[in-house]
Each structure stands twice: as C-alpha cells, then as structure tokens.
Write an enzyme that holds these catalytic residues in place. Structure first.
Site, PDB file in Angstrom:
ATOM      1  N   ARG A  10      -0.852   2.848   9.830  1.00  0.00           N
ATOM      2  CA  ARG A  10      -0.237   1.946   8.848  1.00  0.00           C
ATOM      3  C   ARG A  10       0.936   1.199   9.461  1.00  0.00           C
ATOM      4  O   ARG A  10       1.153   0.020   9.217  1.00  0.00           O
ATOM      5  CB  ARG A  10       0.263   2.752   7.650  1.00  0.00           C
ATOM      6  CG  ARG A  10      -0.832   3.417   6.877  1.00  0.00           C
ATOM      7  CD  ARG A  10      -0.266   4.048   5.638  1.00  0.00           C
ATOM      8  NE  ARG A  10       0.392   5.321   5.874  1.00  0.00           N
ATOM      9  CZ  ARG A  10       1.287   5.870   5.057  1.00  0.00           C
ATOM     10  NH1 ARG A  10       1.659   5.238   3.966  1.00  0.00           N
ATOM     11  NH2 ARG A  10       1.813   7.042   5.315  1.00  0.00           N
ATOM     12  N   SER A  37       3.372   1.564   1.068  1.00  0.00           N
ATOM     13  CA  SER A  37       2.336   2.453   1.610  1.00  0.00           C
ATOM     14  C   SER A  37       1.528   1.774   2.701  1.00  0.00           C
ATOM     15  O   SER A  37       1.225   2.383   3.719  1.00  0.00           O
ATOM     16  CB  SER A  37       1.382   2.890   0.497  1.00  0.00           C
ATOM     17  OG  SER A  37       2.043   3.747  -0.393  1.00  0.00           O
ATOM     18  N   GLU A  58      -4.895  -6.951  -8.447  1.00  0.00           N
ATOM     19  CA  GLU A  58      -5.610  -7.186  -7.191  1.00  0.00           C
ATOM     20  C   GLU A  58      -6.524  -8.406  -7.260  1.00  0.00           C
ATOM     21  O   GLU A  58      -6.680  -9.136  -6.275  1.00  0.00           O
ATOM     22  CB  GLU A  58      -6.431  -5.949  -6.802  1.00  0.00           C
ATOM     23  CG  GLU A  58      -5.599  -4.717  -6.489  1.00  0.00           C
ATOM     24  CD  GLU A  58      -5.104  -3.974  -7.741  1.00  0.00           C
ATOM     25  OE1 GLU A  58      -5.543  -4.326  -8.849  1.00  0.00           O
ATOM     26  OE2 GLU A  58      -4.288  -3.050  -7.588  1.00  0.00           O
ATOM     27  N   PHE A  83      -8.809  -0.404  -3.866  1.00  0.00           N
ATOM     28  CA  PHE A  83      -8.352  -1.554  -4.656  1.00  0.00           C
ATOM     29  C   PHE A  83      -8.471  -2.861  -3.880  1.00  0.00           C
ATOM     30  O   PHE A  83      -8.231  -3.942  -4.432  1.00  0.00           O
ATOM     31  CB  PHE A  83      -6.903  -1.338  -5.113  1.00  0.00           C
ATOM     32  CG  PHE A  83      -6.663   0.020  -5.712  1.00  0.00           C
ATOM     33  CD1 PHE A  83      -7.525   0.510  -6.681  1.00  0.00           C
ATOM     34  CD2 PHE A  83      -5.620   0.817  -5.289  1.00  0.00           C
ATOM     35  CE1 PHE A  83      -7.334   1.764  -7.231  1.00  0.00           C
ATOM     36  CE2 PHE A  83      -5.417   2.082  -5.825  1.00  0.00           C
ATOM     37  CZ  PHE A  83      -6.271   2.556  -6.801  1.00  0.00           C
ATOM     38  N   ASP A 117      -4.457  12.338  -3.615  1.00  0.00           N
ATOM     39  CA  ASP A 117      -4.695  11.507  -4.803  1.00  0.00           C
ATOM     40  C   ASP A 117      -6.094  11.622  -5.389  1.00  0.00           C
ATOM     41  O   ASP A 117      -6.327  11.219  -6.529  1.00  0.00           O
ATOM     42  CB  ASP A 117      -4.363  10.038  -4.494  1.00  0.00           C
ATOM     43  CG  ASP A 117      -2.858   9.781  -4.564  1.00  0.00           C
ATOM     44  OD1 ASP A 117      -2.186  10.510  -5.327  1.00  0.00           O
ATOM     45  OD2 ASP A 117      -2.363   8.880  -3.869  1.00  0.00           O
ATOM     46  N   ARG A 167      -4.595   6.383   6.313  1.00  0.00           N
ATOM     47  CA  ARG A 167      -3.232   6.766   5.967  1.00  0.00           C
ATOM     48  C   ARG A 167      -2.701   7.811   6.962  1.00  0.00           C
ATOM     49  O   ARG A 167      -1.495   8.003   7.106  1.00  0.00           O
ATOM     50  CB  ARG A 167      -3.243   7.352   4.558  1.00  0.00           C
ATOM     51  CG  ARG A 167      -1.881   7.581   3.956  1.00  0.00           C
ATOM     52  CD  ARG A 167      -2.019   8.227   2.573  1.00  0.00           C
ATOM     53  NE  ARG A 167      -0.728   8.386   1.935  1.00  0.00           N
ATOM     54  CZ  ARG A 167      -0.137   7.437   1.215  1.00  0.00           C
ATOM     55  NH1 ARG A 167      -0.721   6.260   1.051  1.00  0.00           N
ATOM     56  NH2 ARG A 167       1.041   7.644   0.670  1.00  0.00           N
TER      57      ARG A 167
END
Lengths: 316, 279
Positions: A10, A37, A58, A83, A117, A167
């Site tokens: 990231r 993020s 989005e 997303f 998540d 991530r």
C-alpha cells in the site's frame, strides 16, 4: 532460514502516486473515504488541488474519474478492491471501459488480506470481473517493488487499468533494479519438473513451496503472472515447455481468474505444452473473518504446504 | 430584453428544423426515442446555437461541453450535429446501423460532437462533474452542461453527483433536468414519485431555476443566470412535454421508444412544416 524482509504494498502505491504527481501535472487522484488505508492520501498531502475526496460514493468517484480523464487527465481512483470492482462495475463498464479512458483503478486490501473485516470486505471476485471487461488491463503485483513499478507503468499504459494491491506487508522477492514489463510474465525461479504460475502474494508462497519441493527432489519453475490481462500467452506456453505438469495459484476465485486464463492458453496451445494443470485459489466461496492473514491463507488452502501437495498431485 | 425578437425567432426556426431532423432518423417502422428527444429539443437549440461556445472543430479545446446523461435522447444531439456540420444528413438515415456513425446511445468514439459514453442512466452527471473539475484544474473557462432525465433521478448516483457538485462548488457545471413527467413505462408519478425536485436540488446546495422548457426566452435567461451564479452549480428544471411538437405522441409513455406508422410519420412531417411556418 534467511531473514524475510517485508514491505507494505500500500505504501508502494502511495509513494508511486506521489512520484507520478511530481513528474506529471496531469496525474490526479480520487478516493472514497479510504485514502488512509489505500495510502492514496500521500498524494493528497502533496497535491491537494489534484486530489478529490469523493466521499463514500464509489459510483460517483469512478464516473467523475472518467470525466477527469476526458479532460486529458490520468485519473487514479482508489478504494478497497470490493468497492473498486464489483460495486461500481457498471460505472467502470460504461463510463470508463467502453470509452477506453485513462482511468486507473486501484483495488486495495485485495484478496483475503483484509483478514479481520470478513466476507463483505474481502475480494474473491475482482480479478474475474475486471478481466471480463473489454479494454481493461488487470495487474497484480507480488511485492513492494513490483507495486511501485506497476503503478508508474500504469500512467503510460493507454486506457483503463485495474491494479490489485494487498493490505499485507509482503515479503520482498524482487529487486529495486528489476524491470517490470507490462504484458510479460516473469520467471522467478527455474525448474525442470513442474511449473507453478502464481500472482500477487501467492508468488512468495509458490517460491517457498519450491524450496520445500527441492528438498524432496522436485524441481519447480515459478512464473509470476503479474499482468493478468492482457495475458502473455507466449510466455505462458514457453514456461510450460519441458514440464510434466502445471499448477496455478491465486488469492481469488478459481472461476474466471488467472488460473482459468492460463488453462485457456495451454489447452489452445501446442500439444507438447498441453500438460496436466491444476488450479489453486478460492473454491467458489466468500471470505470470512480471522485474527491473522496467515490463518486465512491456511483456511483457504493457500499455504506453501498446500502448493507442495498440489504440485505432487499434478505430477502423479 | 436581452435577446431580440429576431434572435428568438431564429432559434425557434432552428428548433423546428431539429425536430424535422429527428423525424428523419425514425422513418415509419424504425424504433427510436421520439418522446425524450423532442421534449429537450428547444433546450438543445438554445445550447448549441446560442448559449454554448461551439466551434467548427467539435474537439476545439475552448468549447463548452454538453453531455446527455439521459443518453437515449441522443437523437436530439444528432439533429444539432447535422446542422453544425459534425455529421452529414446521410448519417441520419443510418442511425443505429452497423456502418453508421450514430449509435443508439452516445459514443464518443463513433460520433464527432459526443463528449463521453453515456446511456446507462445515472452516470452522466458524475462524468460531467469530473469534466468540470478537470477544466477548472486546467484554468479553462469552458463550462459543462448535462442533460438529466426526470426519470433518471430515480438513480441514486444522481444524488451522489449532486452532493459532490455542491461540495466542490462546481459553478462551471449546469444540470438541465428534462422534466417531462413520463418515463419508459408510465408517468413518473406512478413509476417512482421524485417529490419536491426543486427543493431537493436546493437542499443539496445547488442554485435552482425552474422554467418552461419550451419557452426560448426562459431557457436563455436561465442559462445566463446559471453562468452568473458563482460558488455553486446550477440545476435548471425545465418543465417540458414528452413528444413536444408531435401532438399524437405528446405526454404518452408509448412514444418513449416507438416506431411510427406511415400515417403518424406523415402527420409528423406536416407538424414540422407548420412549426417552421409558425416559428
């Protein structure tokens, strides 16, 4: 055991955006309240006038990115992979892909890497749904350096691109000086028994598996399929030459992903490379919450040991 | 009065010509979006032939942009493009054919003058907003006009764009809502009532102007007022009649996307002739 150096993909994304922003005034970036993020906010910090916070919307973000591209800008739109792909699918399809616009979509926290998540936030389908779009390029970096170079390359690729960024802090398996060539697979390790085609974080897993197999006398070639679309069909076929079997491994659904594309390629290729090919990936299942990324990789049978087993099965 | 009688007369004549071009695109038996194309035609005449910066070269960077978010009504734009010389009269007869330049929905790759790909409803206003932000970033004084359908306001993305347009104070963006009250299957009040439309846009932070979308002076005045408004985008709510000018089709959902019969086509031609005389 040699020390594994891990670096954030990231962060590589954010840093590459900033470097691009310095080089080219036409680079703009958009986010949907997840810039911290995705780390696109690094670009926002340096170029606030070229950074568009679009809120948790989005669909609007993607179509607005199309509008920015239509005025000559190169628009990077970032959010979580779920997303950035499925949710605004029709905006990507209609506003961006049909028109072949310079919109670069970053699907961050891709695959199972957003381990805590759970299923709503873990992308098992993004490779398939982005790959099916005409005009769309699909990129999947394996580590920090590859992410950085890919993002830089995306600015030069004409038309829409999707990049899938994990991530996780991924083990560094490429070198700063290595060249990324868009549309070309990259051999990470040579071997003479079987070939493993891997993408993203799974390239590291495949390399680890290859080490284990070596101890058992099985010599594995590892191919990093970093450009999933357009697929380097010549490179895929060349890598299968002389091999007894093949395995594909990706942190995504086995339906319509990299493995499917590799199988399509091999089956349509010359008879000598029409070898037994087994696909590894997420078997038609959504994600789930876990305490650690590694737990999920084990749960979904994507560990080096799983790859070892699969290679042996393919060679049987 | 800001506009002379002759200017208004000229624009009315152009609108009549455009409605004639529209009919040419849908000869008897050929399905086309007559209703929504004719309801917006007076606005199209005012935009392309008076208000907007328009050049011989449809790609001139100094141009204003017009995007039809309600892409199915693109026939109205095609009519304007013929009169501007962007496409030929022959092209009109080849609308929606394999070798034609005029697609069923707006496609910038096929048609000079089209600015984006639209038609999947709800997206064009967001695209227009992106263009407005891009133009502003480049220091351009070009403006962006987006035609939105009243039925299209069913789409949630319209309101995402409304929110963002106000947040970014995009005063170079004008949404023109073709409020003809009829959607594909029925009157909008029955399909999905949108409630107090003016109040909605106002509450989102837009400058709102309501007009009779067939009154040329009101249209031009509204466009001028939008240009003068700084610090927020403008929504012009143009109250229109679906199928305007073609009495047999006016206000009827059946003519949203329909083929005319021989006798309807003849009647439409007569009506256009009369429009030109009365202009």
């Amino acid at each position: 055991m040699s020390e594994v150096v891990k670096m954030s993909m990231r962060k590589a994304y954010g840093e590459a955006l900033v470097e691009l922003g310095r080089e080219n005034k036409k680079i703009v970036a958009l986010e949907a309240d997840l810039g911290k993020s995705t780390m696109s906010n690094m670009f926002g910090a340096e170029f606030p006038e070229r950074y568009f916070q679009m809120g948790i919307a989005e669909a609007n973000m993607i179509s607005a990115a199309a509008g920015l591209a239509l005025t000559g800008h190169i628009a990077f739109a970032s959010t979580f992979a779920v997303f950035a792909s499925g949710r605004p699918y029709d905006q990507i399809r209609s506003s961006v892909a049909i028109a072949r616009l310079n919109v670069k979509i970053c699907g961050s926290s891709a695959g199972l890497s957003d381990f805590g998540d759970g299923k709503t936030h873990q992308s098992v389908d993004d490779i398939a749904i982005m790959s099916v779009l005409p005009n769309m390029s699909v990129l999947s970096p394996a580590d920090y350096w590859e992410t950085k170079k890919m993002v830089k390359a995306m600015a030069d690729i004409q038309g829409p691109c999707y990049i899938r960024v994990s991530r996780a802090d991924a083990p560094v398996i490429t070198d700063e000086s290595d060249e990324f060539i868009f549309g070309k697979v990259r051999q990470m390790r040579d071997g003479k028994d079987a070939v493993v085609y891997a993408t993203g974080f799974m390239v590291y897993q495949a390399l680890e598996a290859a080490k284990k197999l070596e101890q058992e006398g099985i010599d594995v070639r590892v191919i990093n399929v970093n450009t999933i679309k357009p697929l380097d069909t010549d490179g895929i076929i060349a890598a299968a030459k002389g091999m007894k079997a093949a395995v594909t491994v990706e942190e995504a659904s086995i339906i319509g992903g990299m493995g499917s594309a590799v199988c399509d390629t091999l089956i349509a290729g010359p008879s000598e490379t029409r070898i037994k090919t087994l696909k590894m990936g997420i078997i038609d299942r959504f994600g789930t919450s876990a305490q650690k990324y590694e737990e999920l990789l084990a749960e979904y049978n994507l560990t080096p040991d799983d790859i070892v087993k699969k290679v042996k099965e393919a060679l049987k | 009065m800001k506009y002379s009688e002759s200017e208004i007369h000229e624009l009315k004549k152009i609108a009549a010509t455009l409605r004639g071009d529209l009919i040419e695109m849908i000869p008897p038996g050929k399905v086309g979006h007559l209703g929504g194309s004719s309801s917006i035609m007076d606005v199209v005449a005012a935009l392309y032939f008076k208000h907007m910066k328009v050049f011989k070269d449809p790609k001139d960077p100094k141009r204003d942009r017009c995007i039809f978010s309600k892409g199915h009504s693109v026939l109205a734009q095609y009519a304007a493009f013929v009169e501007l010389g962007y496409v030929s009269h022959d092209d009109l007869h080849k609308v929606k054919t394999l070798d034609g330049t005029l697609q069923g929905h707006p496609d910038m790759d096929h048609t000079p003058g089209i600015e984006a790909v639209t038609g999947s409803l709800g997206q064009g206003l967001s695209v227009s907003l992106g263009m407005a932000l891009g133009l502003r970033l480049d220091g351009s004084d070009s403006r962006v006009f987006c035609v939105v359908g009243d039925g299209e306001m069913n789409e949630g993305q319209i309101w995402e764009a409304a929110m963002a347009g106000a947040a970014y104070k995009a005063d170079n963006l004008v949404a023109i809502i073709d409020f003809n009250g009829v959607q594909a299957t029925d009157v909008s009040e029955k399909v999905m009532p949108v409630g107090q439309v003016g109040e909605k846009w106002k509450s989102f932070g837009w400058n709102v102007i309501e007009i009779d979308g067939h009154n040329m002076i009101e249209i031009l005045d509204a466009l001028d007022a939008a240009k003068a408004c700084k610090g927020k985008p403008t929504a012009i709510i143009a109250h229109t009649v679906k199928g305007k000018g073609f009495t047999f089709a006016e206000g009827k959902a059946a003519y949203h996307n329909a083929a005319l019969t021989e006798s309807e086509y003849k009647e439409a031609q007569e009506l256009v002739k009369k429009m030109k005389e009365d202009a």
